[in-house]
Design an enzyme around this catalytic site. Sequence first.
Site, PDB file in Angstrom:
ATOM      1  N   ARG A  43     -11.912   8.356   5.457  1.00 18.48           N
ATOM      2  CA  ARG A  43     -11.282   7.833   6.668  1.00 18.48           C
ATOM      3  C   ARG A  43     -11.822   8.563   7.897  1.00 18.48           C
ATOM      4  O   ARG A  43     -12.094   9.756   7.836  1.00 18.48           O
ATOM      5  CB  ARG A  43      -9.761   8.059   6.579  1.00 18.48           C
ATOM      6  CG  ARG A  43      -8.984   6.807   6.327  1.00 18.48           C
ATOM      7  CD  ARG A  43      -7.554   7.035   5.974  1.00 18.48           C
ATOM      8  NE  ARG A  43      -6.759   7.765   6.959  1.00 18.48           N
ATOM      9  CZ  ARG A  43      -5.441   7.928   6.861  1.00 18.48           C
ATOM     10  NH1 ARG A  43      -4.784   7.401   5.836  1.00 18.48           N
ATOM     11  NH2 ARG A  43      -4.779   8.611   7.756  1.00 18.48           N
ATOM     12  N   ARG A  49       8.027   8.207  13.187  1.00 17.43           N
ATOM     13  CA  ARG A  49       7.345   9.486  13.221  1.00 17.43           C
ATOM     14  C   ARG A  49       7.795  10.337  14.404  1.00 17.43           C
ATOM     15  O   ARG A  49       7.310  11.450  14.583  1.00 17.43           O
ATOM     16  CB  ARG A  49       5.853   9.217  13.344  1.00 17.43           C
ATOM     17  CG  ARG A  49       5.007  10.111  12.528  1.00 17.43           C
ATOM     18  CD  ARG A  49       3.615   9.643  12.726  1.00 17.43           C
ATOM     19  NE  ARG A  49       3.274   8.717  11.695  1.00 17.43           N
ATOM     20  CZ  ARG A  49       2.219   8.881  10.889  1.00 17.43           C
ATOM     21  NH1 ARG A  49       1.433   9.900  11.038  1.00 17.43           N
ATOM     22  NH2 ARG A  49       1.968   8.011   9.960  1.00 17.43           N
ATOM     23  N   ARG A  54      -2.968  16.612  13.249  1.00 19.89           N
ATOM     24  CA  ARG A  54      -1.927  15.743  12.668  1.00 19.89           C
ATOM     25  C   ARG A  54      -0.834  16.589  12.027  1.00 19.89           C
ATOM     26  O   ARG A  54       0.354  16.275  12.134  1.00 19.89           O
ATOM     27  CB  ARG A  54      -2.548  14.797  11.641  1.00 19.89           C
ATOM     28  CG  ARG A  54      -3.230  13.600  12.304  1.00 19.89           C
ATOM     29  CD  ARG A  54      -4.352  13.039  11.468  1.00 19.89           C
ATOM     30  NE  ARG A  54      -3.935  12.493  10.200  1.00 19.89           N
ATOM     31  CZ  ARG A  54      -4.748  12.335   9.156  1.00 19.89           C
ATOM     32  NH1 ARG A  54      -6.017  12.686   9.238  1.00 19.89           N
ATOM     33  NH2 ARG A  54      -4.296  11.824   8.041  1.00 19.89           N
ATOM     34  N   LYS A  81       2.550   9.315   0.763  1.00 19.20           N
ATOM     35  CA  LYS A  81       3.403   8.205   1.217  1.00 19.20           C
ATOM     36  C   LYS A  81       2.759   6.855   0.886  1.00 19.20           C
ATOM     37  O   LYS A  81       3.396   5.972   0.328  1.00 19.20           O
ATOM     38  CB  LYS A  81       3.640   8.295   2.741  1.00 19.20           C
ATOM     39  CG  LYS A  81       4.313   9.570   3.192  1.00 19.20           C
ATOM     40  CD  LYS A  81       4.521   9.608   4.696  1.00 19.20           C
ATOM     41  CE  LYS A  81       3.251   9.665   5.512  1.00 19.20           C
ATOM     42  NZ  LYS A  81       2.460  10.898   5.366  1.00 19.20           N
ATOM     43  N   ARG A  90      -9.709  12.697  -0.120  1.00 20.60           N
ATOM     44  CA  ARG A  90      -9.279  11.283  -0.078  1.00 20.60           C
ATOM     45  C   ARG A  90     -10.429  10.358   0.288  1.00 20.60           C
ATOM     46  O   ARG A  90     -11.229  10.644   1.179  1.00 20.60           O
ATOM     47  CB  ARG A  90      -8.167  11.103   0.960  1.00 20.60           C
ATOM     48  CG  ARG A  90      -7.849   9.617   1.175  1.00 20.60           C
ATOM     49  CD  ARG A  90      -6.596   9.369   1.914  1.00 20.60           C
ATOM     50  NE  ARG A  90      -6.515  10.096   3.164  1.00 20.60           N
ATOM     51  CZ  ARG A  90      -5.398  10.274   3.843  1.00 20.60           C
ATOM     52  NH1 ARG A  90      -4.271   9.778   3.381  1.00 20.60           N
ATOM     53  NH2 ARG A  90      -5.404  10.949   4.973  1.00 20.60           N
TER      54      ARG A  90
END
Length: 230
Positions: A167, A98, A178, A23, A135
């Site tokens: 992160r 969300r 999540r 996204k 990531r």
Amino acid sequence: MPEPTASPRLPRLVLLGKQGAGKGTQAVRLAEHYGIPHLSTGDMFREAAAAGTPLGLDAKGFMDRGFLVPDDIVIGVVEEQLAGDRAAKGFVLDGFPRTRHQAEELDRILGPNQLDLAIDLDVPTEVVLHRIAGRRVCANCGAVYHLDNPPEHDWTCDVCGGKVEQRDDDTEDAVMRRLELYEMKTLPVIQYYRRSGILAHVDASDEPDEVFKRLAELVDSYFDPGARAL
Ligand code: AP5
């Protein structure tokens, strides 16, 4: 699928999809391509946390454990961003809504400037797990990289020269939570937009350039390409 429109307006878009679906990666490209703001609730909370504001530190407590930030906080932040006539000028929302309640509240906030398309980025779970594990993000500007696609110079951001790192919420525990919350809380949002008639799906499992091509073709098929900010 919604019916095409010949409207000359700039697009009002929502990107949906699992964690790691791309996204953020695609929202940046869409924003640049169409000359519209990219509004990422995750980025807003990370910036507020880095600045040490009470809102940011509060949000960080939820984010690092993989929980959703409470609806009233998130909705207040988005309402501030889309206040006045800002929504009329087009935007791409990434990470919001969300929950079904957030989706209903977004409709209220937008008033006469309702969404054009809610685009669900389809990616299998095993692919998103690989993407999240590798990531890395710029701590300064939020630019997104991957171990397979690093910045040019020794984990220094190509865009701003900031430090590129993992992160805080990309730990195994937080990622699993999540993904569970995505199934419980965010799948109903997809259902909500299906019923509203503005839902579109895009296969986002290929390379970023290919996924962007599909997205731009989809959006262009609903909007006059002449309206694009060049
Ligand atoms: P947020 O920052 O929104 O994170 P997320 O939803 O967990 O989504 P991700 O950022 O993990 O994934 P992405 O789809 O953006 O993928 P990306 O482009 O980075 O939210 C973080 C937290 O904030 C939440 O957990 C919650 O606590 C809170 N929050 C935010 N919004 C909220 C809300 N509305 N309500 C309540 N709480 C909220 O790509 C991932 C990786 O894959 C990157 O390394 C990238 O380089 C790579 N990649 C991307 N596309 C491709 C591709 N096509 N091929 C190969 N690699 C790719």
